[in-house]
Design a protein around this motif. Structure first.
Motif, PDB file in Angstrom:
ATOM      1  N   ARG A  62       0.832  -1.211   0.000  1.00 34.07           N
ATOM      2  CA  ARG A  62       0.000   0.000   0.000  1.00 34.07           C
ATOM      3  C   ARG A  62       0.862   1.255   0.000  1.00 34.07           C
ATOM      4  O   ARG A  62       0.597   2.211  -0.733  1.00 34.07           O
ATOM      5  CB  ARG A  62      -0.907   0.008   1.235  1.00 34.07           C
ATOM      6  CG  ARG A  62      -2.131  -0.830   1.046  1.00 34.07           C
ATOM      7  CD  ARG A  62      -3.162  -0.516   2.136  1.00 34.07           C
ATOM      8  NE  ARG A  62      -3.742  -1.778   2.561  1.00 34.07           N
ATOM      9  CZ  ARG A  62      -3.645  -2.289   3.770  1.00 34.07           C
ATOM     10  NH1 ARG A  62      -3.001  -1.663   4.706  1.00 34.07           N
ATOM     11  NH2 ARG A  62      -4.201  -3.439   4.052  1.00 34.07           N
ATOM     12  N   ARG A  63       1.897   1.276   0.827  1.00 30.50           N
ATOM     13  CA  ARG A  63       2.738   2.458   0.927  1.00 30.50           C
ATOM     14  C   ARG A  63       3.516   2.710  -0.372  1.00 30.50           C
ATOM     15  O   ARG A  63       3.553   3.834  -0.858  1.00 30.50           O
ATOM     16  CB  ARG A  63       3.741   2.278   2.089  1.00 30.50           C
ATOM     17  CG  ARG A  63       4.711   3.429   2.256  1.00 30.50           C
ATOM     18  CD  ARG A  63       5.628   3.201   3.430  1.00 30.50           C
ATOM     19  NE  ARG A  63       6.464   2.018   3.310  1.00 30.50           N
ATOM     20  CZ  ARG A  63       7.626   1.986   2.666  1.00 30.50           C
ATOM     21  NH1 ARG A  63       8.088   3.061   2.082  1.00 30.50           N
ATOM     22  NH2 ARG A  63       8.332   0.870   2.609  1.00 30.50           N
ATOM     23  N   SER A 112       2.857   1.585  -3.407  1.00 24.53           N
ATOM     24  CA  SER A 112       2.025   1.804  -4.598  1.00 24.53           C
ATOM     25  C   SER A 112       1.580   3.258  -4.702  1.00 24.53           C
ATOM     26  O   SER A 112       1.254   3.721  -5.791  1.00 24.53           O
ATOM     27  CB  SER A 112       0.822   0.863  -4.602  1.00 24.53           C
ATOM     28  OG  SER A 112      -0.013   1.120  -3.497  1.00 24.53           O
ATOM     29  N   THR A 113       1.599   3.991  -3.600  1.00 23.87           N
ATOM     30  CA  THR A 113       1.248   5.412  -3.679  1.00 23.87           C
ATOM     31  C   THR A 113       2.427   6.258  -4.165  1.00 23.87           C
ATOM     32  O   THR A 113       2.234   7.370  -4.616  1.00 23.87           O
ATOM     33  CB  THR A 113       0.785   5.951  -2.312  1.00 23.87           C
ATOM     34  OG1 THR A 113       1.853   5.814  -1.376  1.00 23.87           O
ATOM     35  CG2 THR A 113      -0.438   5.218  -1.824  1.00 23.87           C
ATOM     36  N   LYS A 114       3.657   5.705  -4.093  1.00 20.69           N
ATOM     37  CA  LYS A 114       4.845   6.444  -4.520  1.00 20.69           C
ATOM     38  C   LYS A 114       5.077   6.352  -6.024  1.00 20.69           C
ATOM     39  O   LYS A 114       5.843   7.116  -6.562  1.00 20.69           O
ATOM     40  CB  LYS A 114       6.091   5.921  -3.788  1.00 20.69           C
ATOM     41  CG  LYS A 114       6.111   6.278  -2.348  1.00 20.69           C
ATOM     42  CD  LYS A 114       7.419   5.900  -1.721  1.00 20.69           C
ATOM     43  CE  LYS A 114       7.447   6.362  -0.284  1.00 20.69           C
ATOM     44  NZ  LYS A 114       8.755   6.226   0.321  1.00 20.69           N
ATOM     45  N   THR A 115       4.464   5.378  -6.679  1.00 22.16           N
ATOM     46  CA  THR A 115       4.710   5.212  -8.113  1.00 22.16           C
ATOM     47  C   THR A 115       3.629   5.838  -8.947  1.00 22.16           C
ATOM     48  O   THR A 115       2.604   6.197  -8.540  1.00 22.16           O
ATOM     49  CB  THR A 115       4.809   3.721  -8.485  1.00 22.16           C
ATOM     50  OG1 THR A 115       3.618   3.055  -8.074  1.00 22.16           O
ATOM     51  CG2 THR A 115       6.018   3.106  -7.831  1.00 22.16           C
TER      52      THR A 115
END
Length: 121
Positions: free
Chosen positions: A115-116, A118-121
């Protein structure tokens, strides 16, 4: 309709397995961040240190949870014998519970990392 103990255990094992299947994807998503860490002047970058510490914590929690699960099964040994049931230490249920307990912390960490990251990409 009430779920039986076995179907609940199977559902929990499937959930843990599903979460752990995200591990290769998490590793691939983490690679660019760790490559940037490698290019920095610090010996341990933020993502590298986080990866190592999360794994260490998950292993420690897993070992403790497995031991506690086996201890609980051992404490139920005589009540199971006196009630006429096969003790969970003998029929494999204790081992199954212990393995699930050991893998649960890693499963939670992988899911949170997915989750963490996947928000950075």
């Amino acid at each position: 309709m009430r779920k039986t103990g076995k179907s609940r255990r199977v559902q929990e094992a499937a959930s843990i397995g599903g979460d752990l299947m995200l591990a290769p994807l998490v590793a691939m998503m983490r690679m660019p961040l760790m490559a940037m860490d490698a290019g920095s002047s610090q010996p341990w970058g933020t993502e590298t240190a986080r990866a190592v510490s999360e794994k260490t914590v998950a292993v420690a929690e897993g070992v403790f949870a497995a031991q506690m699960s086996l201890l609980q099964s051992a404490s139920r040994f005589w009540p199971e014998v006196f009630s006429g049931r096969t003790p969970s230490l003998f029929n494999g249920v204790a081992a199954e519970r212990s393995v699930n307990a050991a893998l649960k912390p890693a499963s939670v960490a992988v899911k949170a990392n997915f989750r963490r990251l996947s928000t950075k990409t």
